[in-house]
Design a protein around this motif. Structure first.
Motif, PDB file in Angstrom:
ATOM      1  N   VAL A 116       0.836  -1.199   0.000  1.00 47.33           N
ATOM      2  CA  VAL A 116       0.000   0.000   0.000  1.00 47.33           C
ATOM      3  C   VAL A 116       0.872   1.250   0.000  1.00 47.33           C
ATOM      4  CG1 VAL A 116      -1.938  -1.131   1.126  1.00 47.33           C
ATOM      5  CG2 VAL A 116      -0.165  -0.074   2.518  1.00 47.33           C
ATOM      6  N   ASP A 117       0.242   2.385  -0.310  1.00 48.31           N
ATOM      7  CA  ASP A 117       0.973   3.654  -0.327  1.00 48.31           C
ATOM      8  C   ASP A 117       1.527   3.969   1.059  1.00 48.31           C
ATOM      9  OD1 ASP A 117       0.189   3.912  -2.959  1.00 48.31           O
ATOM     10  OD2 ASP A 117      -1.474   5.268  -2.519  1.00 48.31           O
ATOM     11  N   VAL A 118       2.731   4.507   1.098  1.00 49.95           N
ATOM     12  CA  VAL A 118       3.349   4.953   2.339  1.00 49.95           C
ATOM     13  C   VAL A 118       3.433   6.475   2.297  1.00 49.95           C
ATOM     14  CG1 VAL A 118       5.426   4.909   3.769  1.00 49.95           C
ATOM     15  CG2 VAL A 118       4.680   2.827   2.584  1.00 49.95           C
ATOM     16  N   ASP A 119       2.900   7.119   3.323  1.00 46.83           N
ATOM     17  CA  ASP A 119       2.882   8.581   3.348  1.00 46.83           C
ATOM     18  C   ASP A 119       3.077   9.051   4.783  1.00 46.83           C
ATOM     19  OD1 ASP A 119       2.552  11.261   2.917  1.00 46.83           O
ATOM     20  OD2 ASP A 119       0.392  11.168   2.577  1.00 46.83           O
ATOM     21  N   ASP A 120       4.314   9.415   5.121  1.00 42.04           N
ATOM     22  CA  ASP A 120       4.604   9.984   6.436  1.00 42.04           C
ATOM     23  C   ASP A 120       4.622  11.496   6.282  1.00 42.04           C
ATOM     24  OD1 ASP A 120       5.475  10.826   8.860  1.00 42.04           O
ATOM     25  OD2 ASP A 120       7.349   9.688   8.871  1.00 42.04           O
ATOM     26  N   PRO A 121       3.565  12.172   6.697  1.00 37.47           N
ATOM     27  CA  PRO A 121       3.482  13.615   6.470  1.00 37.47           C
ATOM     28  C   PRO A 121       4.547  14.414   7.196  1.00 37.47           C
ATOM     29  CG  PRO A 121       1.756  12.892   7.965  1.00 37.47           C
ATOM     30  CD  PRO A 121       2.407  11.650   7.433  1.00 37.47           C
ATOM     31  N   HIS A 122       5.168  13.820   8.216  1.00 39.72           N
ATOM     32  CA  HIS A 122       6.190  14.536   8.956  1.00 39.72           C
ATOM     33  C   HIS A 122       7.545  14.494   8.260  1.00 39.72           C
ATOM     34  CE1 HIS A 122       3.110  13.375  11.957  1.00 39.72           C
ATOM     35  NE2 HIS A 122       3.347  14.570  12.437  1.00 39.72           N
ATOM     36  N   CYS A 123       7.648  13.671   7.225  1.00 40.61           N
ATOM     37  CA  CYS A 123       8.917  13.520   6.513  1.00 40.61           C
ATOM     38  C   CYS A 123       8.743  13.986   5.070  1.00 40.61           C
ATOM     39  CB  CYS A 123       9.366  12.061   6.543  1.00 40.61           C
ATOM     40  SG  CYS A 123      10.931  11.752   5.703  1.00 40.61           S
ATOM     41  N   PRO A 124       9.391  15.072   4.659  1.00 39.64           N
ATOM     42  CA  PRO A 124       9.233  15.576   3.288  1.00 39.64           C
ATOM     43  C   PRO A 124       9.596  14.523   2.245  1.00 39.64           C
ATOM     44  CG  PRO A 124      10.389  17.161   4.679  1.00 39.64           C
ATOM     45  CD  PRO A 124      10.294  15.898   5.471  1.00 39.64           C
ATOM     46  N   ASN A 125       8.847  14.500   1.159  1.00 38.30           N
ATOM     47  CA  ASN A 125       9.088  13.594   0.032  1.00 38.30           C
ATOM     48  C   ASN A 125       9.043  12.124   0.442  1.00 38.30           C
ATOM     49  OD1 ASN A 125       9.605  15.846  -1.717  1.00 38.30           O
ATOM     50  ND2 ASN A 125      11.668  15.964  -0.859  1.00 38.30           N
ATOM     51  N   SER A 126       8.233  11.806   1.461  1.00 42.60           N
ATOM     52  CA  SER A 126       8.185  10.427   1.957  1.00 42.60           C
ATOM     53  C   SER A 126       7.184   9.553   1.214  1.00 42.60           C
ATOM     54  CB  SER A 126       7.832  10.420   3.449  1.00 42.60           C
ATOM     55  OG  SER A 126       6.490  10.871   3.652  1.00 42.60           O
ATOM     56  N   PHE A 127       6.325  10.155   0.380  1.00 43.19           N
ATOM     57  CA  PHE A 127       5.288   9.361  -0.278  1.00 43.19           C
ATOM     58  C   PHE A 127       5.910   8.343  -1.226  1.00 43.19           C
ATOM     59  CE2 PHE A 127       2.434   8.460  -3.823  1.00 43.19           C
ATOM     60  CZ  PHE A 127       1.330   7.981  -3.142  1.00 43.19           C
ATOM     61  N   LYS A 128       5.538   7.075  -1.022  1.00 41.72           N
ATOM     62  CA  LYS A 128       5.978   5.998  -1.902  1.00 41.72           C
ATOM     63  C   LYS A 128       4.744   5.224  -2.353  1.00 41.72           C
ATOM     64  CE  LYS A 128      10.497   5.373   0.301  1.00 41.72           C
ATOM     65  NZ  LYS A 128      11.401   4.420   0.995  1.00 41.72           N
TER      66      LYS A 128
END
Length: 341
Positions: free
Chosen positions: A275-287
């Protein structure tokens, strides 16, 4: 699936699979379940399954028609905790499920992109569990009328879904309804939020609203991706009658929900990379999740361009604007203005 999980599943549905021995020994519950799971997970043809399990083609088809279940629960708290989405009671999406052309069906299931299909509309919770599903509408129906004419859409419009009453999001804030979240294909309703249209010309506040909405809406996209990834029957057009296809879809939804509920804390059925990974606290973290490559490569799931009218009542626009105001003021999160756009 472990032996313990299999035994538990057998105990849950065994009563539906029992058959009395009359002329010859009946096929056992475990064999019936194994055949069903094998068919849904592998995507093999019915003829192939009959050879593998030494049963007739008709017998195999009847067995696979046994499993069905649907349920819907209030999951607003989970969406707020996991996806920062307030008053969200689920994410909704619709897919065409591509099937082989039925015999003597005329154009009933013929989709505009030169394929036959039935329609799957689903609402999921914050943990990728499908809480409500509407399955089986004719694929030839205009996309614009699918939500309006569905049993699900009618139930929401007529107030028969037991949605919680509107409440204040914060102390002193105005009353706002509990809502589903959908993409641009859905109509704006008092119980359904969609993004502001267009990518250019949006205010910064509207852009933040669209981003916050997309984080919750992406859950249903991932749920469909999990189905396509883990049940290979969806890797290509389904070779079955519309009636059997509908029941197969119901079976995968039921089994997906059962497996996912056992899996929430261990992530074996749904590994993090799926599934998509999205850590909003880490810039450019969306995978993007690995399911996205599967959905793009001949999958039986196809998007629907529009599910309802784009005409929105003033009340619905005001509700969206109030959510927008909340996301940009007392409901703001520190990272929403620092993300990469």
């Amino acid at each position: 699936m472990t032996a313990t999980q299999l035994e538990e599943l057998l105990s849950m549905i065994g009563a539906k699979l029992q058959k009395q021995d009359v002329i010859r020994q009946s096929i056992s519950s475990s064999e019936r379940l194994a055949l069903t799971l094998r068919y849904l997970a592998s995507g093999d043809s019915m003829t192939s399954m009959s050879y593998q399990y030494l049963v007739g083609v008709t017998t195999a088809s009847i067995i696979i028609r046994r499993l069905e279940e649907k349920d819907w629960l209030d999951i607003a708290t989970d969406y707020e905790e996991k996806w920062n989405s307030v008053h969200c009671i689920g994410a909704i999406d619709v897919k065409h499920v591509i099937i082989q052309g039925p015999n003597n069906a005329g154009s009933s299931f013929y989709k505009y992109k030169h394929a036959h299909s039935i329609v799957l509309m689903a609402i999921c919770d914050a943990n990728y569990v499908i809480r409500f599903a509407d399955i089986g509408a004719y694929g030839r129906r205009s996309d614009g009328g699918i939500f309006k004419d569905s049993a699900m859409g009618k139930a929401f419009d007529e107030g028969r879904m037991n949605i919680p009453q509107p409440a204040a999001i914060a102390e002193g804030a105005p009353l706002l309804p509990y809502c589903l979240v959908g993409d641009e294909a859905f109509p704006l309703k008092p119980y359904l939020l969609r993004p502001y249209p267009g990518r250019r010309g949006l205010t910064s506040e509207q852009d933040v609203y669209n981003y916050r909405l997309s984080r919750a809406r992406r859950v249903i996209e991932n749920t469909f991706g999990i189905l396509a990834s883990q049940w290979r029957i969806y890797r290509k057009p389904i070779i079955a009658s519309p009636e059997n296809t509908k029941l197969m879809v119901q079976a995968t939804v039921c089994l997906h929900n059962w497996l996912r509920r056992q899996d929430i804390d261990v992530n074996v059925y749904v590994p993090p990379c799926l599934v998509d990974v999205d850590d909003p606290h880490c810039p450019n973290s969306f995978k993007p999740g690995s399911w996205r490559t599967i959905m793009e490569a001949g999958c039986a799931f196809k998007d629907i361009s529009n599910c309802g009218s784009n005409m929105s009542a003033k009340q619905c626009i005001e509700i969206r604007d109030e959510f927008c105001r909340y996301f940009n003021n007392e409901g703001a999160v520190p990272w929403q203005n620092n993300r990469t756009k």
